[in-house]
Motif scaffolding. Structure first.
Motif, mmCIF file in Angstrom:
data_model
loop_
_atom_site.group_PDB
_atom_site.id
_atom_site.type_symbol
_atom_site.label_atom_id
_atom_site.label_comp_id
_atom_site.label_asym_id
_atom_site.label_seq_id
_atom_site.Cartn_x
_atom_site.Cartn_y
_atom_site.Cartn_z
ATOM 1 N N MET A 173 -9.402 83.219 33.339
ATOM 2 C CA MET A 173 -8.036 82.955 33.584
ATOM 3 C C MET A 173 -7.757 83.041 35.076
ATOM 4 S SD MET A 173 -6.125 82.784 30.737
ATOM 5 C CE MET A 173 -4.721 83.397 31.237
ATOM 6 N N PHE A 174 -8.526 83.696 35.701
ATOM 7 C CA PHE A 174 -8.194 83.531 37.214
ATOM 8 C C PHE A 174 -8.661 82.243 37.850
ATOM 9 C CE2 PHE A 174 -8.632 88.629 38.253
ATOM 10 C CZ PHE A 174 -7.183 88.769 37.614
ATOM 11 N N LEU A 175 -9.955 81.854 37.316
ATOM 12 C CA LEU A 175 -10.187 80.569 37.883
ATOM 13 C C LEU A 175 -9.199 79.455 37.457
ATOM 14 C CD1 LEU A 175 -12.572 79.234 39.088
ATOM 15 C CD2 LEU A 175 -13.784 78.956 36.916
ATOM 16 N N ALA A 176 -9.128 79.622 36.310
ATOM 17 C CA ALA A 176 -8.012 78.512 35.677
ATOM 18 C C ALA A 176 -6.543 78.453 36.477
ATOM 19 C CB ALA A 176 -7.592 78.819 34.090
ATOM 20 N N PHE A 177 -5.940 79.559 36.799
ATOM 21 C CA PHE A 177 -4.702 79.510 37.441
ATOM 22 C C PHE A 177 -5.014 79.435 39.012
ATOM 23 C CE2 PHE A 177 -3.156 81.343 33.645
ATOM 24 C CZ PHE A 177 -1.706 80.986 33.740
ATOM 25 N N GLY A 178 -6.137 79.836 39.280
ATOM 26 C CA GLY A 178 -6.440 79.652 40.730
ATOM 27 C C GLY A 178 -6.788 78.011 41.110
ATOM 28 N N LEU A 179 -7.300 77.376 40.109
ATOM 29 C CA LEU A 179 -7.518 76.019 40.426
ATOM 30 C C LEU A 179 -6.257 75.246 40.208
ATOM 31 C CD1 LEU A 179 -11.285 75.529 38.847
ATOM 32 C CD2 LEU A 179 -10.403 75.690 41.467
ATOM 33 N N ALA A 180 -5.572 75.754 38.929
ATOM 34 C CA ALA A 180 -4.136 75.045 38.676
ATOM 35 C C ALA A 180 -3.296 74.900 40.177
ATOM 36 C CB ALA A 180 -3.708 75.695 37.532
ATOM 37 N N PHE A 181 -3.426 76.249 40.704
ATOM 38 C CA PHE A 181 -2.479 76.135 41.794
ATOM 39 C C PHE A 181 -2.878 75.384 43.140
ATOM 40 C CE2 PHE A 181 0.918 79.318 41.450
ATOM 41 C CZ PHE A 181 0.926 79.615 40.133
ATOM 42 N N GLU A 182 -3.990 74.707 42.898
ATOM 43 C CA GLU A 182 -4.702 73.931 43.812
ATOM 44 C C GLU A 182 -4.294 72.463 43.852
ATOM 45 O OE1 GLU A 182 -6.400 74.742 46.396
ATOM 46 O OE2 GLU A 182 -6.731 76.733 45.613
ATOM 47 N N VAL A 183 -3.224 71.917 42.750
ATOM 48 C CA VAL A 183 -2.729 70.654 42.741
ATOM 49 C C VAL A 183 -2.202 69.822 43.701
ATOM 50 C CG1 VAL A 183 -1.047 69.355 41.317
ATOM 51 C CG2 VAL A 183 -2.472 70.969 39.840
ATOM 52 N N PRO A 184 -1.129 70.850 44.569
ATOM 53 C CA PRO A 184 -0.757 70.180 45.824
ATOM 54 C C PRO A 184 -1.940 69.771 46.790
ATOM 55 C CG PRO A 184 0.440 72.180 45.239
ATOM 56 C CD PRO A 184 -0.742 72.155 44.374
ATOM 57 N N ILE A 185 -2.859 70.449 46.766
ATOM 58 C CA ILE A 185 -4.056 70.044 47.725
ATOM 59 C C ILE A 185 -4.727 68.878 47.269
ATOM 60 C CG2 ILE A 185 -6.160 70.946 48.668
ATOM 61 C CD1 ILE A 185 -3.645 72.451 49.446
ATOM 62 N N ALA A 186 -4.993 68.569 45.925
ATOM 63 C CA ALA A 186 -5.467 67.400 45.546
ATOM 64 C C ALA A 186 -4.481 66.193 45.545
ATOM 65 C CB ALA A 186 -5.800 67.845 43.860
ATOM 66 N N VAL A 187 -3.337 66.399 45.454
ATOM 67 C CA VAL A 187 -2.496 65.322 45.783
ATOM 68 C C VAL A 187 -2.509 64.970 46.973
ATOM 69 C CG1 VAL A 187 0.022 64.556 45.696
ATOM 70 C CG2 VAL A 187 -0.957 66.006 43.712
ATOM 71 N N VAL A 188 -2.417 65.780 48.102
ATOM 72 C CA VAL A 188 -2.264 65.533 49.599
ATOM 73 C C VAL A 188 -3.388 64.818 49.822
ATOM 74 C CG1 VAL A 188 -2.412 66.330 51.843
ATOM 75 C CG2 VAL A 188 -0.736 67.437 50.157
#
Length: 264
Positions: A173-188
């Motif tokens: 769960m930590f990994l899932a939410f941690g990576l999900a919050f990287e969405v802005p980085i992927a977009v940038v």
């Protein structure tokens, strides 16, 4: 006046080092990073201690178990190994700023000024976003998910989760939410590298909403609470990424790109 046809001097000219020197510096940086993790582990081992760290990690679940119920250990060495794993994980997270600094200090001399303006903000922001995602999962999602799950448990069943199973669930769960919050980085990154344009990112909004809910359904437990808690922030962070991409592209252009933009 300078000749406009003359090529600008390379700012990295003369900074080359032998390959062996790079290996020695890499070794020194790795040693310092591991030393920082070791010091953090020693501090956490003294206070609050491995057992207390696991109790802190298990607090959201224990708070929603029936009164007097505790977690169980089905393996002989689980009471020792599981808190030790938590200790090492917490030590790495505590020492992460030092680890990231050592990584940055190793690669920074080989980057141009505009590349430094590109990499450093991404490293810092991606780390902060990962921590925010983990904190959001621990302080908000866990409490709601465990409460929702226990509300469906039959009275004939006594919940007694295994500590290793719980650790695996928490890390996933930590990994899932941690990576999900990287969405802005992927977009940038996608926008800055020119793989997609800002306009295409805006047009993809509707598809991303569907994609976010599909991802949430796959990586989270089969309950509506955790799925909504993951999908909705991903959609909001996608919008944040589009906004950040506009600013990032503007302030991290290479010199030639700046000149071309000025001439146009």
């Amino acid at each position: 006046m300078s000749d406009p046809s003359q090529k600008p001097e390379d700012e990295l000219a003369g900074t080359e080092q032998p390959f062996v020197s790079h290996l020695m510096e890499l070794r020194d940086r790795l040693v310092r990073a591991l030393a920082a993790v070791g010091v953090a582990a020693a501090i956490l081992a003294l206070f609050p201690g491995p057992a207390e760290l696991y109790d802190l990690l298990a607090a959201p679940l224990v708070a929603n178990l029936p009164a007097g119920t505790t977690l169980i250990a089905t393996s002989v060495i689980s009471p020792f190994m599981v808190p030790l794993k938590i200790l090492l994980m917490a030590a790495f997270l505590l020492a992460l700023p030092v680890v990231l600094y050592q990584m940055w200090a190793f690669i920074a001399p080989g980057l141009y000024a505009h590349e430094k303006r590109l990499v450093m903000p991404l490293v810092v922001s991606s780390t902060l976003l990962f921590f925010i995602g983990v904190a959001f999962c621990y302080f908000f999602v866990f409490g709601q998910v465990f409460k929702f799950i226990q509300s469906f448990a039959p009275k004939s069943i006594t919940a007694a989760p295994d500590i290793e199973a719980y650790l695996g669930f928490v890390l996933n769960m930590f990994l899932a939410f941690g990576l999900a919050f990287e969405v802005p980085i992927a977009v940038v990154v996608l926008a800055r590298l020119g793989i997609v344009t800002i306009e295409k990112l805006k047009d993809f909004r509707g598809y991303f909403v569907v994609l976010a809910f599909v991802i949430a359904a796959i990586v989270t437990p089969p309950d509506v609470v955790s799925q909504l808690a993951l999908a909705i922030p991903m959609c909001l962070l996608y919008e944040l990424g589009i906004w950040a991409a506009k600013l990032f592209i503007k302030h991290t252009q290479a010199p030639k790109e700046d000149e071309a933009a000025a001439s146009s």
